[in-house]
Design a protein around this motif. Structure first.
Motif, PDB file in Angstrom:
ATOM      1  N   ALA A  24       0.795  -1.216   0.000  1.00 29.36           N
ATOM      2  CA  ALA A  24       0.000   0.000   0.000  1.00 29.36           C
ATOM      3  C   ALA A  24       0.833   1.274   0.000  1.00 29.36           C
ATOM      4  CB  ALA A  24      -0.928  -0.006   1.223  1.00 29.36           C
ATOM      5  N   VAL A  25       2.129   1.159  -0.180  1.00 27.58           N
ATOM      6  CA  VAL A  25       3.008   2.325  -0.183  1.00 27.58           C
ATOM      7  C   VAL A  25       2.565   3.284  -1.266  1.00 27.58           C
ATOM      8  CG1 VAL A  25       5.382   3.090  -0.567  1.00 27.58           C
ATOM      9  CG2 VAL A  25       4.947   1.012   0.731  1.00 27.58           C
ATOM     10  N   LYS A  26       2.416   4.552  -0.897  1.00 26.08           N
ATOM     11  CA  LYS A  26       1.906   5.566  -1.824  1.00 26.08           C
ATOM     12  C   LYS A  26       2.967   6.068  -2.787  1.00 26.08           C
ATOM     13  CE  LYS A  26      -2.162   6.118   0.293  1.00 26.08           C
ATOM     14  NZ  LYS A  26      -2.843   4.900   0.276  1.00 26.08           N
ATOM     15  N   HIS A  27       4.186   6.208  -2.331  1.00 27.90           N
ATOM     16  CA  HIS A  27       5.241   6.770  -3.156  1.00 27.90           C
ATOM     17  C   HIS A  27       6.111   5.662  -3.718  1.00 27.90           C
ATOM     18  CE1 HIS A  27       4.103  10.650  -1.592  1.00 27.90           C
ATOM     19  NE2 HIS A  27       4.154  10.140  -0.378  1.00 27.90           N
ATOM     20  N   ARG A  28       6.310   5.723  -5.019  1.00 28.16           N
ATOM     21  CA  ARG A  28       7.153   4.726  -5.663  1.00 28.16           C
ATOM     22  C   ARG A  28       8.618   5.085  -5.465  1.00 28.16           C
ATOM     23  NH1 ARG A  28       7.076   2.455 -11.798  1.00 28.16           N
ATOM     24  NH2 ARG A  28       9.064   1.395 -11.625  1.00 28.16           N
ATOM     25  N   PRO A  29       9.393   4.175  -4.853  1.00 29.73           N
ATOM     26  CA  PRO A  29      10.823   4.432  -4.723  1.00 29.73           C
ATOM     27  C   PRO A  29      11.462   4.470  -6.116  1.00 29.73           C
ATOM     28  CG  PRO A  29      10.187   2.386  -3.613  1.00 29.73           C
ATOM     29  CD  PRO A  29       8.990   2.912  -4.298  1.00 29.73           C
ATOM     30  N   VAL A  30      12.519   5.214  -6.245  1.00 27.31           N
ATOM     31  CA  VAL A  30      13.163   5.382  -7.542  1.00 27.31           C
ATOM     32  C   VAL A  30      14.631   4.970  -7.441  1.00 27.31           C
ATOM     33  CG1 VAL A  30      13.739   7.049  -9.348  1.00 27.31           C
ATOM     34  CG2 VAL A  30      11.609   7.303  -8.067  1.00 27.31           C
ATOM     35  N   ALA A  31      15.101   4.271  -8.477  1.00 31.58           N
ATOM     36  CA  ALA A  31      16.525   3.925  -8.585  1.00 31.58           C
ATOM     37  C   ALA A  31      16.889   3.992 -10.057  1.00 31.58           C
ATOM     38  CB  ALA A  31      16.774   2.524  -8.041  1.00 31.58           C
ATOM     39  N   ASN A  32      18.138   4.319 -10.328  1.00 31.10           N
ATOM     40  CA  ASN A  32      18.521   4.397 -11.737  1.00 31.10           C
ATOM     41  C   ASN A  32      18.623   2.993 -12.329  1.00 31.10           C
ATOM     42  OD1 ASN A  32      21.208   3.340 -11.609  1.00 31.10           O
ATOM     43  ND2 ASN A  32      21.951   5.316 -10.884  1.00 31.10           N
ATOM     44  N   GLU A  33      18.594   2.927 -13.643  1.00 30.82           N
ATOM     45  CA  GLU A  33      18.552   1.650 -14.357  1.00 30.82           C
ATOM     46  C   GLU A  33      19.784   0.787 -14.086  1.00 30.82           C
ATOM     47  OE1 GLU A  33      16.850  -1.352 -16.098  1.00 30.82           O
ATOM     48  OE2 GLU A  33      15.796   0.535 -15.793  1.00 30.82           O
TER      49      GLU A  33
END
Length: 168
Positions: A24-33
């Motif tokens: 249910a996490v609202k914010h998508r974590p981001v990582a580079n490719e």
């Protein structure tokens, strides 16, 4: 506190930590490719701890691809609980799963019932609710010859997901 491979030492003071809550996490974590690519390679590492942690991280980043889905499917057949968890956690975040994976999930679910591993039983039951239109019928068919396990499975299916309770 509770210890699982997808929780850092700081987070181990939460009771209980539910996979369904993690979804249910609202914010998508981001990582580079490049990082995601390296994590995908590590998910198939021969060291089970490294592969399980990498799979959990790829899952949290919502970067599962066809190859990591295949790796997660293989994890379900492991003898190690943390590896099975990593594979099941990956699938529990998906809205649907391939039929061949459902067969592996079913086997892992039955093994969890046989081992009285109710934490896993609950996680699988909540995932069945996410994937299947009629999870109750699915479990009845799956466990038709295992009458001792059917009530436990149906009870888990009807339970509400555990809430995260922070202690301090």
């Amino acid at each position: 506190g509770i210890r699982d491979i997808c929780v850092s030492g700081v987070q181990t003071c939460a009771l209980p930590i539910s996979t369904v809550e993690r979804m249910a996490v609202k914010h998508r974590p981001v990582a580079n490719e490049a990082i995601v690519g390296r994590l995908r390679v590590l998910a198939d590492h021969r060291d089970d701890e490294i592969s399980a942690k990498a799979m959990c991280t790829v899952t949290r980043l919502r970067e599962l691809d066809e190859n990591t889905i295949d790796i997660a499917a293989n994890m379900l057949e492991s003898q190690y609980r943390h590896v099975i968890y990593a594979g099941a956690y990956a699938f529990s975040t998906l809205d649907s799963i391939p039929d061949h994976v459902l067969k592996l999930i079913n086997r892992a679910f039955v093994r969890s019932l046989q081992a009285c591993d109710y934490e896993f039983v609950a996680m699988f039951a909540q995932a069945y609710k996410r994937w299947l239109d009629d999870p109750e019928s699915h479990l009845q068919n799956l466990l038709q010859n295992s009458t001792e396990y059917l009530p436990v499975a149906l009870d888990a299916l009807n339970q509400e997901p555990a809430q995260v309770v922070s202690i301090g």
